[in-house]
Design an enzyme around this catalytic site. Structure first.
Site, PDB file in Angstrom:
ATOM      1  N   GLY A  42       0.779  -1.244   0.000  1.00  0.00           N
ATOM      2  CA  GLY A  42       0.000   0.000   0.000  1.00  0.00           C
ATOM      3  C   GLY A  42       0.805   1.284   0.000  1.00  0.00           C
ATOM      4  O   GLY A  42       0.356   2.300  -0.515  1.00  0.00           O
ATOM      5  N   GLU A  97       3.569   4.350   6.002  1.00  0.00           N
ATOM      6  CA  GLU A  97       2.384   3.505   5.829  1.00  0.00           C
ATOM      7  C   GLU A  97       1.344   4.236   4.988  1.00  0.00           C
ATOM      8  O   GLU A  97       1.358   5.462   4.894  1.00  0.00           O
ATOM      9  CB  GLU A  97       1.888   3.178   7.242  1.00  0.00           C
ATOM     10  CG  GLU A  97       0.862   2.144   7.489  1.00  0.00           C
ATOM     11  CD  GLU A  97       0.765   0.888   6.657  1.00  0.00           C
ATOM     12  OE1 GLU A  97       0.966   0.910   5.426  1.00  0.00           O
ATOM     13  OE2 GLU A  97       0.390  -0.126   7.252  1.00  0.00           O
ATOM     14  N   ASP A  98       0.485   3.481   4.340  1.00  0.00           N
ATOM     15  CA  ASP A  98      -0.569   4.111   3.540  1.00  0.00           C
ATOM     16  C   ASP A  98      -1.683   4.685   4.411  1.00  0.00           C
ATOM     17  O   ASP A  98      -2.123   5.811   4.231  1.00  0.00           O
ATOM     18  CB  ASP A  98      -1.143   3.096   2.521  1.00  0.00           C
ATOM     19  CG  ASP A  98      -1.548   1.763   3.140  1.00  0.00           C
ATOM     20  OD1 ASP A  98      -1.414   1.582   4.369  1.00  0.00           O
ATOM     21  OD2 ASP A  98      -2.000   0.874   2.384  1.00  0.00           O
ATOM     22  N   ASP A 101      -5.861   2.419  10.344  1.00  0.00           N
ATOM     23  CA  ASP A 101      -7.278   2.144  10.524  1.00  0.00           C
ATOM     24  C   ASP A 101      -7.473   1.736  11.986  1.00  0.00           C
ATOM     25  O   ASP A 101      -7.590   2.585  12.858  1.00  0.00           O
ATOM     26  CB  ASP A 101      -7.634   1.047   9.516  1.00  0.00           C
ATOM     27  CG  ASP A 101      -9.103   0.774   9.388  1.00  0.00           C
ATOM     28  OD1 ASP A 101      -9.884   1.718   9.432  1.00  0.00           O
ATOM     29  OD2 ASP A 101      -9.479  -0.406   9.230  1.00  0.00           O
ATOM     30  N   SER A 102      -7.455   0.449  12.280  1.00  0.00           N
ATOM     31  CA  SER A 102      -7.592   0.017  13.681  1.00  0.00           C
ATOM     32  C   SER A 102      -6.333   0.350  14.482  1.00  0.00           C
ATOM     33  O   SER A 102      -6.384   0.474  15.705  1.00  0.00           O
ATOM     34  CB  SER A 102      -7.839  -1.490  13.745  1.00  0.00           C
ATOM     35  OG  SER A 102      -6.671  -2.196  13.378  1.00  0.00           O
ATOM     36  N   GLY A 103      -5.196   0.454  13.800  1.00  0.00           N
ATOM     37  CA  GLY A 103      -3.926   0.698  14.489  1.00  0.00           C
ATOM     38  C   GLY A 103      -3.184  -0.585  14.811  1.00  0.00           C
ATOM     39  O   GLY A 103      -2.058  -0.554  15.300  1.00  0.00           O
ATOM     40  N   LEU A 106       0.252  -1.131  12.793  1.00  0.00           N
ATOM     41  CA  LEU A 106       1.353  -0.274  13.219  1.00  0.00           C
ATOM     42  C   LEU A 106       1.795  -0.541  14.635  1.00  0.00           C
ATOM     43  O   LEU A 106       2.979  -0.427  14.946  1.00  0.00           O
ATOM     44  CB  LEU A 106       0.980   1.182  13.007  1.00  0.00           C
ATOM     45  CG  LEU A 106       1.222   1.515  11.548  1.00  0.00           C
ATOM     46  CD1 LEU A 106       0.563   2.796  11.143  1.00  0.00           C
ATOM     47  CD2 LEU A 106       2.722   1.569  11.258  1.00  0.00           C
ATOM     48  N   LYS A 129      -7.593   7.197   9.777  1.00  0.00           N
ATOM     49  CA  LYS A 129      -9.029   7.120  10.079  1.00  0.00           C
ATOM     50  C   LYS A 129      -9.187   6.989  11.586  1.00  0.00           C
ATOM     51  O   LYS A 129      -9.383   5.879  12.091  1.00  0.00           O
ATOM     52  CB  LYS A 129      -9.619   5.844   9.454  1.00  0.00           C
ATOM     53  CG  LYS A 129      -9.938   5.898   7.985  1.00  0.00           C
ATOM     54  CD  LYS A 129     -10.817   4.692   7.648  1.00  0.00           C
ATOM     55  CE  LYS A 129     -10.362   3.959   6.437  1.00  0.00           C
ATOM     56  NZ  LYS A 129     -11.090   2.708   6.176  1.00  0.00           N
ATOM     57  N   PHE A 150     -14.278   3.376   3.151  1.00  0.00           N
ATOM     58  CA  PHE A 150     -13.260   2.537   2.539  1.00  0.00           C
ATOM     59  C   PHE A 150     -12.696   3.241   1.318  1.00  0.00           C
ATOM     60  O   PHE A 150     -13.416   3.538   0.369  1.00  0.00           O
ATOM     61  CB  PHE A 150     -13.818   1.161   2.170  1.00  0.00           C
ATOM     62  CG  PHE A 150     -12.724   0.194   1.833  1.00  0.00           C
ATOM     63  CD1 PHE A 150     -12.021  -0.451   2.848  1.00  0.00           C
ATOM     64  CD2 PHE A 150     -12.354  -0.037   0.521  1.00  0.00           C
ATOM     65  CE1 PHE A 150     -10.969  -1.313   2.549  1.00  0.00           C
ATOM     66  CE2 PHE A 150     -11.309  -0.896   0.209  1.00  0.00           C
ATOM     67  CZ  PHE A 150     -10.618  -1.530   1.232  1.00  0.00           C
ATOM     68  N   ASP A 157      -5.756  -0.577  -2.033  1.00  0.00           N
ATOM     69  CA  ASP A 157      -6.447  -1.509  -2.919  1.00  0.00           C
ATOM     70  C   ASP A 157      -7.783  -1.980  -2.375  1.00  0.00           C
ATOM     71  O   ASP A 157      -8.071  -1.882  -1.183  1.00  0.00           O
ATOM     72  CB  ASP A 157      -5.576  -2.757  -3.129  1.00  0.00           C
ATOM     73  CG  ASP A 157      -5.597  -3.663  -1.893  1.00  0.00           C
ATOM     74  OD1 ASP A 157      -5.212  -3.179  -0.801  1.00  0.00           O
ATOM     75  OD2 ASP A 157      -6.015  -4.827  -2.006  1.00  0.00           O
ATOM     76  N   ARG A 163      -4.904   0.233  -6.943  1.00  0.00           N
ATOM     77  CA  ARG A 163      -3.721   0.864  -6.339  1.00  0.00           C
ATOM     78  C   ARG A 163      -3.164   1.971  -7.226  1.00  0.00           C
ATOM     79  O   ARG A 163      -2.578   2.933  -6.752  1.00  0.00           O
ATOM     80  CB  ARG A 163      -2.604  -0.174  -6.135  1.00  0.00           C
ATOM     81  CG  ARG A 163      -2.922  -1.236  -5.098  1.00  0.00           C
ATOM     82  CD  ARG A 163      -1.645  -2.004  -4.760  1.00  0.00           C
ATOM     83  NE  ARG A 163      -1.911  -3.255  -4.064  1.00  0.00           N
ATOM     84  CZ  ARG A 163      -2.091  -3.377  -2.759  1.00  0.00           C
ATOM     85  NH1 ARG A 163      -2.057  -2.308  -1.981  1.00  0.00           N
ATOM     86  NH2 ARG A 163      -2.311  -4.543  -2.209  1.00  0.00           N
TER      87      ARG A 163
HETATM   88  P1  IMP Z   1      -5.029  -1.480  10.611  1.00  0.00           P
HETATM   89  O1  IMP Z   1      -4.122  -2.544  11.106  1.00  0.00           O
HETATM   90  O2  IMP Z   1      -6.479  -1.793  10.913  1.00  0.00           O
HETATM   91  O3  IMP Z   1      -4.645  -0.092  11.076  1.00  0.00           O
HETATM   92  O4  IMP Z   1      -5.023  -1.549   9.044  1.00  0.00           O
HETATM   93  C1  IMP Z   1      -4.056  -1.034   8.294  1.00  0.00           C
HETATM   94  C2  IMP Z   1      -4.048  -1.664   6.919  1.00  0.00           C
HETATM   95  O5  IMP Z   1      -5.366  -2.022   6.471  1.00  0.00           O
HETATM   96  C3  IMP Z   1      -3.568  -0.650   5.931  1.00  0.00           C
HETATM   97  O6  IMP Z   1      -2.176  -0.717   5.784  1.00  0.00           O
HETATM   98  C4  IMP Z   1      -4.304  -1.029   4.670  1.00  0.00           C
HETATM   99  O7  IMP Z   1      -3.566  -1.994   3.958  1.00  0.00           O
HETATM  100  C5  IMP Z   1      -5.594  -1.639   5.140  1.00  0.00           C
HETATM  101  N1  IMP Z   1      -6.706  -0.668   5.095  1.00  0.00           N
HETATM  102  C6  IMP Z   1      -7.292  -0.039   6.132  1.00  0.00           C
HETATM  103  N2  IMP Z   1      -8.260   0.797   5.724  1.00  0.00           N
HETATM  104  C7  IMP Z   1      -8.282   0.701   4.380  1.00  0.00           C
HETATM  105  C8  IMP Z   1      -9.081   1.353   3.345  1.00  0.00           C
HETATM  106  O8  IMP Z   1      -9.956   2.202   3.579  1.00  0.00           O
HETATM  107  N3  IMP Z   1      -8.788   0.993   2.067  1.00  0.00           N
HETATM  108  C9  IMP Z   1      -7.835   0.080   1.737  1.00  0.00           C
HETATM  109  N4  IMP Z   1      -7.074  -0.545   2.664  1.00  0.00           N
HETATM  110  C10 IMP Z   1      -7.297  -0.233   3.967  1.00  0.00           C
HETATM  111 MG    MG Z   2      -0.983  -1.500   4.319  1.00  0.00          MG
END
Ligand code: IMP
Ligand code: MG
Length: 176
Positions: A42, A97-98, A101-103, A106, A129, A150, A157, A163
């Protein structure tokens, strides 16, 4: 299902913001070398544009983790797919990082990479987010805060597609 993409952040705005982040990072790392760690896949479009805007010496490495299946929902599990090529001990690491979301991704990466004794470790994300956060993560550099939708494009993607869109868009799925 029919997939439609609505532009959320146009290409010129993304590029403009990346230039600002690059300038900020160049200032903050003045006199140092910054080791960018991109999270595949990403972050590739973002890291390329960002690296070009950083004026201090830059080195690059990549790792790949998975936190999502093929859909739009997280399964909460983070798995290492590809580790870094080089050790990071003593380096000033900036994780790129792209999106956060939940964290979970990272928070896992920060714990994993911190244990390898870098001189410093910071975090730069193109999108954030915050409404979706389940695990607290401290973000040092952030492109845009976006609502809980989303998004695809600029590296992000849906099922490995979109992408290559040069902008960030909101994906919606509707019955045909
Ligand atoms: P986290 O672990 O929930 O913070 O998710 C992070 C990863 O989920 C990111 O690096 C993305 O690859 C994917 N992701 C989270 N939200 C989106 C979205 O809105 N579109 C596409 N990929 C997402
Ligand atoms: Mg990612």
């Amino acid at each position: 299902m029919k997939e439609t993409v609505r532009i959320l952040i146009p290409e010129d705005k993304v590029d403009e913001r990346i230039a600002q982040l690059g300038a900020q990072i160049s200032q903050d790392y003045a006199g140092k070398q910054v080791h960018l760690v991109g999270i595949l896949k990403g972050s590739i479009f973002f890291i390329c544009e960002l690296a070009k805007r950083i004026s201090v010496p830059v080195t690059l490495d990549f790792m790949s983790v998975s936190s999502y299946g093929s859909g739009t929902k997280s399964n909460g599990i983070v798995k290492m797919i590809k580790d870094l090529d080089e050790p990071i001990e003593g380096k000033d690491v900036l994780i790129v990082e792209d999106i956060i979301d939940s964290g979970r991704t990272l928070s896992y990466l920060l714990k994993n990479l911190s244990s390898r004794k870098p001189a410093s470790i910071r975090l730069c994300t193109m999108l954030d987010k915050p409404e979706r956060r389940e695990v607290d993560v401290e973000v040092d550099y952030q492109g845009f805060i976006i609502p809980d939708e989303f998004v695809v494009g600029y590296g992000l993607d849906y099922d490995q597609r979109y992408r290559n869109l040069p902008y960030i868009g909101v994906l919606s799925l509707t019955k045909e």
